[in-house]
Structures are given as structure tokens and as C-alpha cells.
Write a protein that holds these residues in place. Structure first.
Motif, PDB file in Angstrom:
ATOM      1  N   THR A  57      63.410  70.996  26.153  1.00 11.34           N
ATOM      2  CA  THR A  57      62.671  71.837  24.931  1.00 11.34           C
ATOM      3  C   THR A  57      62.517  70.573  23.972  1.00 11.34           C
ATOM      4  N   LEU A  58      61.674  71.198  22.714  1.00  7.61           N
ATOM      5  CA  LEU A  58      61.401  70.167  21.586  1.00  7.61           C
ATOM      6  C   LEU A  58      62.676  69.653  20.934  1.00  7.61           C
ATOM      7  N   LEU A  59      63.530  70.382  20.783  1.00  8.55           N
ATOM      8  CA  LEU A  59      64.669  69.827  20.197  1.00  8.55           C
ATOM      9  C   LEU A  59      65.617  68.757  21.129  1.00  8.55           C
ATOM     10  N   GLU A  60      65.319  69.110  22.169  1.00  7.91           N
ATOM     11  CA  GLU A  60      66.156  68.404  23.353  1.00  7.91           C
ATOM     12  C   GLU A  60      65.356  66.942  23.360  1.00  7.91           C
ATOM     13  N   LEU A  61      64.107  66.564  22.766  1.00  6.37           N
ATOM     14  CA  LEU A  61      63.697  65.360  23.070  1.00  6.37           C
ATOM     15  C   LEU A  61      63.718  64.441  22.063  1.00  6.37           C
ATOM     16  N   TRP A  62      64.730  64.669  20.856  1.00  9.18           N
ATOM     17  CA  TRP A  62      64.819  64.047  19.599  1.00  9.18           C
ATOM     18  C   TRP A  62      65.566  62.670  19.897  1.00  9.18           C
ATOM     19  N   LYS A  63      66.322  62.488  20.896  1.00 16.27           N
ATOM     20  CA  LYS A  63      66.874  61.440  21.268  1.00 16.27           C
ATOM     21  C   LYS A  63      65.816  60.297  21.823  1.00 16.27           C
ATOM     22  N   PRO A  64      65.033  60.702  22.893  1.00 23.39           N
ATOM     23  CA  PRO A  64      63.939  59.873  23.317  1.00 23.39           C
ATOM     24  C   PRO A  64      62.927  59.546  22.040  1.00 23.39           C
ATOM     25  N   ALA A  65      62.724  60.491  21.345  1.00 19.64           N
ATOM     26  CA  ALA A  65      61.882  60.262  20.195  1.00 19.64           C
ATOM     27  C   ALA A  65      62.326  58.973  19.246  1.00 19.64           C
ATOM     28  N   VAL A  66      63.695  59.274  18.903  1.00 24.52           N
ATOM     29  CA  VAL A  66      64.234  58.143  18.077  1.00 24.52           C
ATOM     30  C   VAL A  66      64.073  56.741  18.880  1.00 24.52           C
TER      31      VAL A  66
END
Length: 378
Positions: free
Chosen positions: A142-151
Motif C-alpha cells: 500500500t502507499l503507507l507501506e512505501l514510506w521507508k523505500p521513499a525515504v
């Protein structure tokens, strides 16, 4: 099998499992590169092809030697290497050498290092570890679960973009984005990311891009608007590519190259030199070699023993694919000029070693993959 090397009794079996086709294709491209650079640098009387031989030799040696160490060791060094690269990028901001308006290099004694090239590898290593530890998500991320790769992606991206180096920052984002997509992302998350990317692109046009970068985009949209100014590079490159026609003009016979009309002919526009001298058929052979290398890489990714190996292989293939795609598009007028080099063909020590490291990593994963009929090797 030990993570540190190959058991003595397994030497013969180990060598049979090495995907030698990876090195054969790489060597073929390297030979073409040296010959092409010898022609591209004749006018400038700068034998960069000699230095290219040295860098290719160093890179290939490192790639071959690294086969003895299991790629799973990267699980231990991924984060420390990432942290080191971030520190080097910060050091570039504080003490980097400025060349042609860009502050991208660190001078360490006799060495001239471009940390942004290392950032591509660092992001691949860390994302491979992250997705290995996370495991497969049912239904996708989900979008929220992608915050770590995004950082993980955003920190080096912002530092590289500030140098400014839009080309390298874009390549790193494309490589990382390919790995993220390979992890399976839900459609709603993809749509949100696409919309966000569009909004960021608009904001970047007004608040981030420099004037010369905007001119490159405008020139791409209208190549004849400023032929002698911002569109000079792109137009001269297209003339060189087109003048090669079917068979080319022959080695060192390209007029655009030898009369110095073609800019940056040993780095960003090295493919234009090759296309002018060897024509369409030569270009097809070179692109065929790149395609073969990418297809072998995808096969290795599909046969990897676990997620870490699969994602490392995907990262290596993405590294090659996006550089080739953008560079060829750039020199042929299909994409804006953003300063992206052609892997193994363009001159540059940091670039050559980084590319060959990724290829060595690909071979490492392939050596320990689950290929049918070749026997297990844990």
C-alpha cells in the motif's frame, strides 16, 4: 557454501555455474568501447582510450574476484555502505570540486571520485535488503507501506539534485523505482504515486530546475528553436547519427567527430560517434549486446534463490537498461539532453567501475541461482 568463498572440492562445479555469458557480452562491449574512444579522442590528442582500458581492466578484475564472496554478504554491509555514500555526498556539498558549474566531485589525492555514481549502488543494496527482510506482501504494497523505500531514495536524490546533477538523480530514481515496482505495488498506490510525480514535476519546473535545464526541455520540444544555442548539442548529435546511414563512414572517418562539431564526444555523445562511423547495422549490433545482457540478467533474477538475490539482479538490470534507454534517446533527439552516459562505452573511471560492479553482482547472483540441471550450490 560459506559466505566467504568456495569450498576447494567445489571449484570445478563452481566454475561451471558462473554465467560466463555475462562476462563475454561485457568484454565485447568493452572492446567496442576502446576502439570507439580511440576514434573519438583523435582530434583532441587525448588518448582517453588508454585510461579506459585501465578502468575496464580494474572493473572486470574486481567483478571476477568478487565471485568468490557470496552476494548475501551485502546484507551485512548495505546500510554502512549507504551511510558512507551519504557522508560522501555531504562532503561534496562542503568541499567538492566544481567543474562547468556543477559541484559533483571529491578530489582525494590522485583520485577524483564522483559519489553520486556510488549512490546508485548503495540504493540498490539497501532496497534489496529491505525487500528481503519485509518478505512478499499479499496483494502488494500500500502507499503507507512505501514510506521507508521513499525515504531511502529521497535522501541521496535531494543531495545529488542540489549539486546540480539532474541526470544522475533521475537515473538513481528510475533504478530504485523499478525495484519498487518489482515488489508489487497496489494499483491505488501506483495511481497516487503517478499523480504526485506529476505535481512534483510541475513544482520542480518553477522552483528547482535551473535555467539551462529548462532550456534543454524546451529544446527537446522544439529542436529548431535555438540551433546555435541550447539546441546545438542535440542537433549536432542527430546529424552525426543520421549521417552514418546503413553502413557508416568507417573508423575515424566521421566528419561530425573529426571536425569537432560533435560536443562531449567521448562521454555523453559517444554513441553518436559510433553510429556515424558504423551506421545503423553497427548500432543494431551494439544495442543487441545490451539487450542480450539485460535478458540474461532477467533470467538470473527469475532463478535467484531468494528475494535478496532477485532484487539485486533486478537492480543491476535496471541500472543498465535505464542508462542505455536514456542515453540513446538523448543523442537521437527522442529525449531531452540530461547528461547521462552510456554504460561501458562512455569514458569515465567512476562510471566504468560502478557499471562493472553491478555486472559482477549480477554474475554473483547467477552463480548461486537455481538453474535446472546445474546442481545445487548453497
Amino acid at each position: 557454501m560459506s559466505l566467504l568463498g568456495t569450498p576447494p572440492r567445489a571449484d570445478a562445479r563452481f566454475l561451471r555455474r558462473v554465467p560466463w555469458e555475462v562476462f563475454a557480452i561485457t568484454l565485447a562491449i568493452g572492446v567496442i568501447s576502446v576502439g570507439n574512444l580511440a576514434s573519438a579522442s583523435r582530434v583532441a590528442h587525448a588518448p582517453v582510450w588508454i585510461s579506459q582500458i585501465a578502468w575496464l581492466g580494474i572493473g572486470l578484475s574486481v567483478a571476477l574476484v568478487s565471485l568468490s564472496a557470496d552476494y548475501r554478504m551485502l546484507h551485512l554491509v548495505a546500510w554502512p555502505f549507504y551511510a558512507l555514500v551519504i557522508l560522501l555526498l555531504v562532503a561534496v556539498e562542503l568541499h567538492g570540486q566544481t567543474v562547468m558549474g556543477a559541484q559533483r566531485w571529491l578530489v582525494l589525492g590522485p583520485l577524483r571520485l564522483q559519489p553520486s555514481e556510488l549512490a546508485k549502488l548503495a540504493v540498490v543494496f539497501v532496497l534489496a535488503r529491505f525487500y528481503h527482510e519485509e518478505g512478499e506482501k499479499a496483494g502488494g504494497y500500500t502507499l503507507l507501506e512505501l514510506w521507508k523505500p521513499a525515504v531511502i531514495i529521497a535522501i541521496p536524490f535531494v543531495l545529488i539534485l542540489h549539486q546540480p546533477d539532474l541526470g544522475t538523480a533521475s537515473m538513481m530514481a528510475a533504478i530504485a523505482g523499478t525495484m519498487v515496482l518489482a515488489s508489487r505495488v497496489r494499483w491505488k498506490a501506483l495511481a497516487t504515486i503517478a499523480l504526485t510525480g506529476l505535481l512534483v514535476a510541475v513544482a520542480a519546473w518553477f522552483f528547482v530546475l535551473h535555467d539551462y535545464q529548462k532550456k534543454r526541455v524546451l529544446t527537446f520540444l522544439d529542436p529548431e528553436a535555438d540551433v546555435l544555442g541550447s539546441g546545438y548539442h542535440a542537433n549536432q548529435s542527430m546529424i552525426a547519427v543520421g549521417s552514418g546511414q546503413w553502413a557508416g563512414k568507417g573508423w575515424a572517418q566521421g566528419t561530425q567527430t573529426q571536425l569537432s562539431f560533435l560536443p562531449e564526444q567521448h562521454t555523453d555523445f559517444v554513441f553518436s560517434v559510433f553510429a556515424e562511423e558504423w551506421g545503423f547495422r553497427g548500432a543494431i549490433v551494439l544495442l543487441g549486446l545490451y539487450l542480450a545482457l539485460c535478458l540474461v540478467g532477467l533470467r538470473i533474477a527469475a532463478q535467484a534463490r531468494e528475494r535478496q538475490g532477485a532484487f539485486l539482479a533486478i537492480g543491476a538490470v535496471a541500472f543498465l537498461f535505464w542508462h542505455v534507454f536514456v542515453n540513446i534517446g538523448m543523442v537521437s533527439g527522442l529525449l531531452p539532453v540530461v547528461g547521462v552516459t552510456l554504460p561501458l562505452m562512455s569514458y569515465g573511471g567512476s562510471s566504468a567501475v560502478t557499471v562493472l560492479t553491478s555486472i559482477g553482482l549480477l554474475a554473483n547472483v547467477g552463480t548461486r541461482s537455481e538453474r535446472p540441471g546445474r546442481g545445487g550450490f548453497a
